[in-house]
Design a protein around this motif. Structure first.
Motif, PDB file in Angstrom:
ATOM      1  N   SER A 110      87.655  11.277  65.584  1.00 32.37           N
ATOM      2  CA  SER A 110      87.812  12.732  65.620  1.00 32.37           C
ATOM      3  C   SER A 110      86.701  13.461  64.868  1.00 32.37           C
ATOM      4  O   SER A 110      86.489  14.636  65.060  1.00 32.37           O
ATOM      5  CB  SER A 110      89.163  13.104  65.018  1.00 32.37           C
ATOM      6  OG  SER A 110      89.229  12.587  63.707  1.00 32.37           O
ATOM      7  N   SER A 111      85.976  12.770  64.007  1.00 30.70           N
ATOM      8  CA  SER A 111      84.990  13.462  63.183  1.00 30.70           C
ATOM      9  C   SER A 111      83.799  13.892  64.039  1.00 30.70           C
ATOM     10  O   SER A 111      83.633  13.456  65.168  1.00 30.70           O
ATOM     11  CB  SER A 111      84.505  12.555  62.070  1.00 30.70           C
ATOM     12  OG  SER A 111      83.658  11.573  62.613  1.00 30.70           O
ATOM     13  N   HIS A 112      82.994  14.762  63.485  1.00 36.00           N
ATOM     14  CA  HIS A 112      81.836  15.259  64.222  1.00 36.00           C
ATOM     15  C   HIS A 112      80.621  14.371  64.003  1.00 36.00           C
ATOM     16  O   HIS A 112      79.519  14.740  64.353  1.00 36.00           O
ATOM     17  CB  HIS A 112      81.548  16.697  63.808  1.00 36.00           C
ATOM     18  CG  HIS A 112      82.703  17.611  64.068  1.00 36.00           C
ATOM     19  ND1 HIS A 112      83.108  17.940  65.347  1.00 36.00           N
ATOM     20  CD2 HIS A 112      83.570  18.216  63.218  1.00 36.00           C
ATOM     21  CE1 HIS A 112      84.159  18.721  65.282  1.00 36.00           C
ATOM     22  NE2 HIS A 112      84.470  18.909  64.002  1.00 36.00           N
ATOM     23  N   GLY A 113      80.841  13.253  63.376  1.00 36.78           N
ATOM     24  CA  GLY A 113      79.748  12.321  63.152  1.00 36.78           C
ATOM     25  C   GLY A 113      79.076  12.539  61.808  1.00 36.78           C
ATOM     26  O   GLY A 113      79.591  13.276  60.960  1.00 36.78           O
ATOM     27  N   PHE A 114      77.931  11.891  61.647  1.00 30.66           N
ATOM     28  CA  PHE A 114      77.225  12.017  60.364  1.00 30.66           C
ATOM     29  C   PHE A 114      75.729  11.835  60.572  1.00 30.66           C
ATOM     30  O   PHE A 114      75.293  11.293  61.590  1.00 30.66           O
ATOM     31  CB  PHE A 114      77.770  11.015  59.346  1.00 30.66           C
ATOM     32  CG  PHE A 114      77.741   9.590  59.829  1.00 30.66           C
ATOM     33  CD1 PHE A 114      76.607   8.803  59.620  1.00 30.66           C
ATOM     34  CD2 PHE A 114      78.842   9.021  60.468  1.00 30.66           C
ATOM     35  CE1 PHE A 114      76.579   7.496  60.057  1.00 30.66           C
ATOM     36  CE2 PHE A 114      78.818   7.716  60.909  1.00 30.66           C
ATOM     37  CZ  PHE A 114      77.681   6.949  60.710  1.00 30.66           C
TER      38      PHE A 114
ATOM     39  N   LEU B 252      65.783  10.549  60.311  1.00 32.40           N
ATOM     40  CA  LEU B 252      66.937  11.377  60.718  1.00 32.40           C
ATOM     41  C   LEU B 252      67.631  10.714  61.909  1.00 32.40           C
ATOM     42  O   LEU B 252      67.039  10.540  62.976  1.00 32.40           O
ATOM     43  CB  LEU B 252      66.485  12.786  61.111  1.00 32.40           C
ATOM     44  CG  LEU B 252      67.498  13.668  61.846  1.00 32.40           C
ATOM     45  CD1 LEU B 252      68.733  13.927  60.992  1.00 32.40           C
ATOM     46  CD2 LEU B 252      66.868  14.988  62.261  1.00 32.40           C
ATOM     47  N   VAL B 253      68.892  10.313  61.693  1.00 35.87           N
ATOM     48  CA  VAL B 253      69.682   9.725  62.772  1.00 35.87           C
ATOM     49  C   VAL B 253      71.054  10.373  62.760  1.00 35.87           C
ATOM     50  O   VAL B 253      71.682  10.481  61.708  1.00 35.87           O
ATOM     51  CB  VAL B 253      69.847   8.194  62.591  1.00 35.87           C
ATOM     52  CG1 VAL B 253      70.695   7.625  63.722  1.00 35.87           C
ATOM     53  CG2 VAL B 253      68.501   7.501  62.548  1.00 35.87           C
ATOM     54  N   LYS B 254      71.503  10.846  63.935  1.00 43.33           N
ATOM     55  CA  LYS B 254      72.879  11.334  64.020  1.00 43.33           C
ATOM     56  C   LYS B 254      73.733  10.256  64.663  1.00 43.33           C
ATOM     57  O   LYS B 254      73.384   9.743  65.725  1.00 43.33           O
ATOM     58  CB  LYS B 254      72.961  12.621  64.826  1.00 43.33           C
ATOM     59  CG  LYS B 254      74.361  13.210  64.739  1.00 43.33           C
ATOM     60  CD  LYS B 254      74.549  14.441  65.592  1.00 43.33           C
ATOM     61  CE  LYS B 254      76.009  14.884  65.468  1.00 43.33           C
ATOM     62  NZ  LYS B 254      76.329  15.958  66.393  1.00 43.33           N
ATOM     63  N   ARG B 255      74.826   9.894  64.013  1.00 43.49           N
ATOM     64  CA  ARG B 255      75.697   8.847  64.569  1.00 43.49           C
ATOM     65  C   ARG B 255      77.150   9.279  64.545  1.00 43.49           C
ATOM     66  O   ARG B 255      77.548  10.143  63.780  1.00 43.49           O
ATOM     67  CB  ARG B 255      75.541   7.557  63.757  1.00 43.49           C
ATOM     68  CG  ARG B 255      74.291   6.771  64.106  1.00 43.49           C
ATOM     69  CD  ARG B 255      74.216   5.511  63.303  1.00 43.49           C
ATOM     70  NE  ARG B 255      75.429   4.709  63.444  1.00 43.49           N
ATOM     71  CZ  ARG B 255      75.796   3.760  62.589  1.00 43.49           C
ATOM     72  NH1 ARG B 255      75.051   3.501  61.530  1.00 43.49           N
ATOM     73  NH2 ARG B 255      76.881   3.069  62.781  1.00 43.49           N
ATOM     74  N   LYS B 256      77.924   8.652  65.422  1.00 42.27           N
ATOM     75  CA  LYS B 256      79.383   8.815  65.367  1.00 42.27           C
ATOM     76  C   LYS B 256      79.959   7.543  64.810  1.00 42.27           C
ATOM     77  O   LYS B 256      79.408   6.455  65.028  1.00 42.27           O
ATOM     78  CB  LYS B 256      79.935   9.083  66.771  1.00 42.27           C
ATOM     79  CG  LYS B 256      79.807  10.529  67.195  1.00 42.27           C
ATOM     80  CD  LYS B 256      80.888  10.886  68.196  1.00 42.27           C
ATOM     81  CE  LYS B 256      81.110  12.388  68.233  1.00 42.27           C
ATOM     82  NZ  LYS B 256      82.353  12.739  68.882  1.00 42.27           N
ATOM     83  N   GLU B 257      81.069   7.683  64.144  1.00 44.79           N
ATOM     84  CA  GLU B 257      81.681   6.468  63.615  1.00 44.79           C
ATOM     85  C   GLU B 257      82.167   5.606  64.767  1.00 44.79           C
ATOM     86  O   GLU B 257      82.704   6.110  65.749  1.00 44.79           O
ATOM     87  CB  GLU B 257      82.886   6.825  62.730  1.00 44.79           C
ATOM     88  CG  GLU B 257      82.485   7.365  61.385  1.00 44.79           C
ATOM     89  CD  GLU B 257      83.487   8.358  60.878  1.00 44.79           C
ATOM     90  OE1 GLU B 257      83.886   9.245  61.648  1.00 44.79           O
ATOM     91  OE2 GLU B 257      83.872   8.235  59.704  1.00 44.79           O
TER      92      GLU B 257
ATOM     93  N   SER C 138      73.911  19.882  65.807  1.00 41.15           N
ATOM     94  CA  SER C 138      73.030  18.942  66.491  1.00 41.15           C
ATOM     95  C   SER C 138      71.898  18.514  65.557  1.00 41.15           C
ATOM     96  O   SER C 138      71.589  19.197  64.576  1.00 41.15           O
ATOM     97  CB  SER C 138      72.451  19.565  67.758  1.00 41.15           C
ATOM     98  OG  SER C 138      71.464  20.508  67.408  1.00 41.15           O
ATOM     99  N   ALA C 139      71.295  17.397  65.879  1.00 44.20           N
ATOM    100  CA  ALA C 139      70.226  16.856  65.043  1.00 44.20           C
ATOM    101  C   ALA C 139      69.018  17.793  65.030  1.00 44.20           C
ATOM    102  O   ALA C 139      68.377  17.989  63.993  1.00 44.20           O
ATOM    103  CB  ALA C 139      69.833  15.466  65.542  1.00 44.20           C
TER     104      ALA C 139
END
Lengths: 281, 300
Positions: free
Chosen positions: B219-223, B281-286, B263-264
């Protein structure tokens, strides 16, 4: 009912050892019966079964059902393995998952027992008619068809014994333990019979001990089956020497003996069902 | 209107003092692929055992389809494999499947059709005991498919298989799911559930932790994973920015969890405006795995 019978027979018939045991249980008694009924005349030794009168109607019903019932051991092994295999292969679980109910599971086994006992009874009937018609001194229909209750007793004896095997195996799950328990239980029954007959009323008249032991032991599960068809040798001997009154005994099939066996059979099947129902597999 | 296939209400199972399943409720609807996820001993197999008529429930209830059918009759429209494949070793594959046909009331021509699907047609006259574990498991799937089931239940279908066997089984499951068959897959392997399932029920010690869509569970927006030369300035900025809830700093790697969607490229632009140059810089979802560990950890 036919569906369940069909399912269980399919399992048995595709199993080599079950198939061999079932065939043996039919072939052996018939072969032995026909061999013993052959007239042997070697000049110096002459055996003619018709002279002994063991194949005379109606005595042949007693004689043949008694000796045929010894071969129930073969199918008893089949009855035991048809439960222990299901546990071994874990197919009991799989059958239930596939949509067989626990009740149907027990019924399918019981139907096979009934079917086997029925076929076996018909077989003994046919065998006795054939041998009897050859060797019996009397062949009038009224004599031929007396004492047919031995066939009913034979049928119930088989059904009762196999139901007992079914229940014990379901209880302990392993064929070896099951066979052990059946042997031990039968030993316990005979020992307690002997104890009641000769020890309890040691210093009193023989009949008191005898009546006491018979009265109690007729309710034992295995003894009740044995009582249905008592051994015919003594009866045969007393026919030859009727004056030997010390051996007078009632050899006919008694209605209360039949009732006791039916109650035990119903109990074994019902308990098997209860046991399976309560159990987590 | 969603069509329920299996409904479980407040189901409880106790083995003596041990409670294997505690007050469990969920519904399986037609057409979805469900996963039951949980570590070993979390009550997955017990739950399946109860609905499959081999384990007695202690409390609660369940019903198949609309609840008008007895369990054992309903099971004739279900295909299930639990634990190891169980067949009569002395019978051939064909004979074993014939027996299942007799139990389920299915015509015999289905046998070849299903053996074809799992690639065992050329071995149909061979005795079951000569099969390898992978083949046994495939035969079990063929057997479960015989009645063209409304729902296929699989309990740890890839347990103990070699990589090739695992791949074959997963491919078969995907093909079946693509045909629109409802599937319920119990597993302790997260990637298995993540790859195959659309819905998931997470169990731990017999209790339900989560049930719903797999993508909603995450459910999180990622990190963001970040590295910058001006690390201290970056940390101060992240701490004051309302979009971020939590920071994790390991050596020079900063992990910033998002509270709001971002967004990244937006983030990069912001950093640029503030005069911070990012070297990483990396955007990931759990992943489901991290989510799962978070869920099960929360209760410890």
């Amino acid at each position: 009912m036919l569906r369940l019978l069909n399912i269980e027979l399919f399992k048995l018939w595709n199993n080599k050892s079950s198939r061999v045991l079932i065939i043996l249980s039919f072939v052996l008694p018939f072969t032995i019966a026909f061999i013993t009924s052959i007239k042997i005349d070697l000049g110096f030794i002459r055996l003619d079964p018709s002279e002994y009168g063991i194949f005379n109607f109606p005595f042949i019903w007693h004689w043949n059902t008694y000796f045929a019932s010894i071969f129930k051991m073969f199918f008893a092994l089949v009855a035991i393995s048809m439960i222990s295999n299901e546990y071994n292969y874990r197919t009991l679980k799989q059958n239930l998952i596939d949509g067989l109910s626990k009740k149907e599971m027990i019924l399918s086994k019981f139907y096979v027992i009934l079917a086997y006992a029925l076929v076996s009874t018909v077989g003994v009937f046919i065998m006795s008619i054939i041998i009897g018609s050859i060797y019996s001194t009397y062949t009038e229909a009224s004599i031929v068809f007396t004492d047919l209750e031995y066939l009913l007793a034979y049928f119930l004896k088989l059904v009762g014994f196999f139901s007992f095997c079914l229940f014990i195996t379901l209880l302990v799950k392993r064929s070896v333990f099951s066979i052990g328990i059946i042997i031990i239980l039968s030993a316990i029954e005979w020992i307690s019979y002997a104890y009641m007959r000769w020890e309890v009323y040691e210093n009193q008249a023989q009949e008191i001990g005898y009546n006491f032991a018979e009265g109690i032991s007729q309710f034992f599960p295995l003894m009740s089956l044995y009582n249905l068809i008592e051994q015919p040798m003594v009866r045969y001997a007393t026919r030859i020497n009727p004056e030997d009154i010390g051996l007078i005994h009632d050899y006919t099939v008694q209605w209360q003996e039949i009732l006791i066996v039916i109650v035990w059979t119903a109990l074994f099947i019902f308990l098997s069902y209860r046991l399976l129902k309560k159990r987590d597999l | 209107m969603e069509q329920p296939i299996l409904t479980i209400n407040n189901l409880t199972k106790k083995f003596g003092a041990l409670t294997a399943v505690k007050d469990l409720s969920f519904t399986i609807n037609k057409g979805n692929v469900y996963g039951i996820l949980g570590p070993n001993g979390s009550g997955k197999s017990t739950t399946l055992g109860i609905v499959l008529n081999v384990v007695n429930k202690t409390n609660g209830d369940f019903h198949w389809f609309d609840g008008t059918m007895s369990t054992h009759n309903a099971l004739k429209q279900v295909g299930a494999i639990i634990e190891r494949p169980n067949f009569y070793p002395y019978m051939s594959a064909e004979q074993n499947l014939k027996l299942v046909c007799k139990i389920k009331g299915v015509p015999l021509y289905k046998i070849d059709e299903k053996l074809e699907i799992v690639g065992l047609l050329d071995r149909k006259y061979h005795k079951f005991k000569t099969y390898s574990l992978g083949m046994k498991q495939r035969l079990a799937i063929a057997s479960a498919l015989l009645n063209d089931p409304e729902i296929l239940i699989l309990d740890e279908p890839t347990n103990g298989l070699d990589p090739q066997g695992i791949h074959q089984i997963r491919q078969i499951i995907k093909d079946i799911a693509a045909d629109g068959t409802t599937i319920l897959l119990a597993s302790h392997l997260l990637d298995e559930v993540e790859k195959v399932c659309s819905h998931v029920v997470v169990l731990r010690k017999g209790e339900k932790l989560y049930s719903g869509r797999v993508d909603e569970m995450i459910s999180s927006h990622g990190f963001f994973e970040l590295k910058a030369d001006q690390q201290d300035e970056l940390i101060t900025l992240l701490k004051t920015h309302s979009n971020f809830s939590k920071l994790k700093i390991e050596d020079d790697l900063i992990t910033a969890f998002l509270e709001e969607p971002m967004s990244a490229s937006d983030f990069n632009k912001l950093m640029f405006e503030k005069g911070i140059t990012l070297s990483h810089l990396v955007k990931r979802k759990e992943s489901l795995e991290e989510q799962f560990l978070k869920l099960t950890d929360n209760l410890n």
